[in-house]
Design a protein around this motif. Sequence first.
Motif, mmCIF file in Angstrom:
data_model
loop_
_atom_site.group_PDB
_atom_site.id
_atom_site.type_symbol
_atom_site.label_atom_id
_atom_site.label_comp_id
_atom_site.label_asym_id
_atom_site.label_seq_id
_atom_site.Cartn_x
_atom_site.Cartn_y
_atom_site.Cartn_z
ATOM 1 N N UNK A 188 0.820 -1.221 0.000
ATOM 2 C CA UNK A 188 0.000 0.000 0.000
ATOM 3 C C UNK A 188 0.847 1.261 0.000
ATOM 4 N N UNK A 235 0.650 4.780 -1.982
ATOM 5 C CA UNK A 235 0.639 6.110 -1.367
ATOM 6 C C UNK A 235 1.527 7.058 -2.163
ATOM 7 N N UNK A 275 -0.183 7.899 -5.517
ATOM 8 C CA UNK A 275 -1.295 8.841 -5.334
ATOM 9 C C UNK A 275 -0.797 10.254 -5.026
ATOM 10 N N UNK A 301 1.888 7.734 17.015
ATOM 11 C CA UNK A 301 0.764 7.131 16.302
ATOM 12 C C UNK A 301 -0.582 7.380 16.978
ATOM 13 N N UNK A 349 -3.217 13.591 8.052
ATOM 14 C CA UNK A 349 -3.496 12.666 6.950
ATOM 15 C C UNK A 349 -4.958 12.241 7.011
ATOM 16 N N UNK A 380 1.170 11.701 3.919
ATOM 17 C CA UNK A 380 1.528 10.350 4.348
ATOM 18 C C UNK A 380 2.965 10.012 3.986
ATOM 19 N N UNK A 429 6.097 9.234 6.535
ATOM 20 C CA UNK A 429 6.922 8.024 6.493
ATOM 21 C C UNK A 429 8.397 8.372 6.345
ATOM 22 N N UNK A 463 13.428 6.755 12.918
ATOM 23 C CA UNK A 463 13.521 5.339 13.284
ATOM 24 C C UNK A 463 14.924 4.797 13.075
ATOM 25 N N UNK A 509 6.352 2.247 11.698
ATOM 26 C CA UNK A 509 5.862 3.227 10.735
ATOM 27 C C UNK A 509 4.402 3.566 11.027
ATOM 28 N N UNK A 510 4.066 4.849 11.024
ATOM 29 C CA UNK A 510 2.689 5.237 11.352
ATOM 30 C C UNK A 510 1.714 4.680 10.329
ATOM 31 N N UNK A 511 0.573 4.159 10.773
ATOM 32 C CA UNK A 511 -0.461 3.671 9.862
ATOM 33 C C UNK A 511 -0.907 4.767 8.896
ATOM 34 N N UNK A 512 -0.675 6.026 9.266
ATOM 35 C CA UNK A 512 -1.050 7.133 8.393
ATOM 36 C C UNK A 512 -0.380 7.021 7.025
ATOM 37 N N UNK A 513 0.762 6.321 6.957
ATOM 38 C CA UNK A 513 1.475 6.184 5.697
ATOM 39 C C UNK A 513 0.772 5.286 4.694
ATOM 40 N N UNK A 514 -0.137 4.438 5.165
ATOM 41 C CA UNK A 514 -0.806 3.527 4.238
ATOM 42 C C UNK A 514 -2.323 3.699 4.225
ATOM 43 N N UNK A 515 -2.836 4.612 5.023
ATOM 44 C CA UNK A 515 -4.284 4.669 5.188
ATOM 45 C C UNK A 515 -4.984 5.127 3.904
ATOM 46 N N UNK A 516 -4.338 6.014 3.123
ATOM 47 C CA UNK A 516 -4.994 6.537 1.929
ATOM 48 C C UNK A 516 -5.254 5.447 0.889
ATOM 49 N N UNK A 517 -4.206 4.699 0.454
ATOM 50 C CA UNK A 517 -4.501 3.624 -0.499
ATOM 51 C C UNK A 517 -5.412 2.543 0.091
ATOM 52 N N UNK A 538 -7.826 2.971 2.034
ATOM 53 C CA UNK A 538 -9.193 3.482 1.911
ATOM 54 C C UNK A 538 -9.721 3.253 0.498
ATOM 55 N N UNK A 539 -8.889 3.563 -0.505
ATOM 56 C CA UNK A 539 -9.315 3.389 -1.902
ATOM 57 C C UNK A 539 -9.487 1.899 -2.224
ATOM 58 N N UNK A 582 -6.115 -6.016 8.716
ATOM 59 C CA UNK A 582 -5.156 -5.026 9.206
ATOM 60 C C UNK A 582 -4.701 -5.322 10.631
#
Lengths: 314, 292
Positions: free
Chosen positions: A48, A52, A55, A248, A272, A289, A293, A300, B134-142, B144-145, B162
Amino acid sequence: MAITETRLEQISHRRARNSVLRWLGNQPIGRVLVLPALIYVIVVTQLPFILTVWYSFQRWNLQRPDRRGFIGLGNYRTILTRDPAFREAIVNTVVFVVAAVILSLLLGLLYAELVNHRFPGRGIVRTLLITPFLIMPVAAALTWKNMMLNPNFGVVNWVLRTTIPGSPSPNWLGHFPEASIIGVLVWRWAPFMMLILLAGMQSISEEVREAARVDGATVWQEFRDITLPHLYRFMQLGGLLGTVFIVQEVDPLYMMTKGGPGNATTTLPYLVFRKAIEGSNIGQAAAVGVIVVILSIIVITLLLRALDRVLKEI
Amino acid sequence: MATQIATARPARRRSLLGGRALTGDQASPLWAIVAWVVAILAFFPVLYMFLTGFKTESAAVELPPKLIFKPTFENYEAIFSINFRPFFRNSLVASLVSTTIVMLLGVPAAYGLALHPPKKWKDILFFFISTKFLPPAGVIVPLYIIYRDAKLLGTVQGLIILYTAMNLPLAIWMLRSFFEEVPRDVLDAARVDGAGLIREMIQIILPMTLPGLVATAFIAIIFAWNEFFFAVSLAAAGTATVPIFMVRFVTSEGLFWAKLAASSTMAVLPIVLLGWIAQRQLVRGLSMGAVK
């Protein structure tokens, strides 16, 4: 005719299966055991992210699907140069994480030191102290927002009014949103720090403590000269993990302030969410996003290098 | 001499799921009082939430806050009459099914990493944990789609996928730390006896590490049950989990504190009980097996 076709199919199926099995059989057993989990995690968390990135180069608002198109770095340019929310979110993220980690480490240190000695009901005290961490964050946030921090009917202002006559009844979430959020984060994460620090304290040998006490050390001297130096690595570990997890946290933001007033309590991960789910702006949300990262990878990498050292030493 | 040794090292008490009992010197009565006061202050919001759930709506906003009163169950009746049950069931399904998959994938993986380490096992281990960082925010957009197109928005299945990925790295690290504690001679003896991989795993290692397996599953359940970000982003419109019930309750029902407190209590109760049972193993899970 039909029968031979299905036969052929069966045979080729079996051959394919056999070759997969043979390939698996020739692999070292450790790799075979790890592979399913590895593939699962890569597919669900890594693929995914590639999307990102894709997109983030597009103009794409779910409300205006007709205007979708490739715009290169356009989203990044908008966010970095013309979006005050983004700059605020960076500052908020740093402030929240640094403040919450340091304060919860300190409070956790107090908790841990308290239950590191024997007294009646010590087990219950420890159980009560870890409970805030177990509470569903959404429920905790609602309890704090209403029953604790409500300006008129909340317990916090009632305690203020009764103990200090004539003290004001502040609207906590309206006037001190950052401090209120940090307070709730600290309440929730101090038990986490306590557990790690308590494990550290418990790993100090009784003989050393005994010797200090025989030499007439006070509780404070014992804490300062024996406990604290030993705890340094555990505090590092708590700080590193706390940083990773607290970044988070979006639950209290969503439930208590919705990121406001204005953008006062919007962090990068919450931004986001706001852009994508609330604003339908897929392109910009993806760009934020990606930035989140990239920043995370930088932090990290530094943290993991330190963590690797810490893990080796424990 | 013998008695001296016996008294010098009192046997450590074991809890249900293993883990060490606390040691330490006897504290003064003042110390005990301070500790109790701090604990009660930290616990107070939880206690107050629990109590408010048994008050009438008008008593819930009364000040000074009453700690002793005649309890009512009307709030619990009310939240169950406005469809709390499907949310609770969804939370149960989401956390139990995802944890089952986590264990099915995680036990073999951790077992392999600990006892039959493949090449580059350290890189694999750190890859797993880096995904957790890694924050889930990095993958939330795709997501969602993808979920929208796959009709997974607002479904429990979508969340299970998930939650499995979210807990798997943690579980692998934690499980690995338990498997590594299995004494080498036990393994060697089993291998000399000609035990195959399956026998070695099912008959020897798993029974020895059972408390660790249970603790790991508990921690995975706790995190899945409490999860909010994925739930609110991907399932808020459908039949979702308990956190979403709370969100909708606040927006649709307005501020009814007593009912809010009752649903909060229902939301946290199963997990608080699990957490209390697993508390001695909690630290190992939270520190990815680094602290025992």
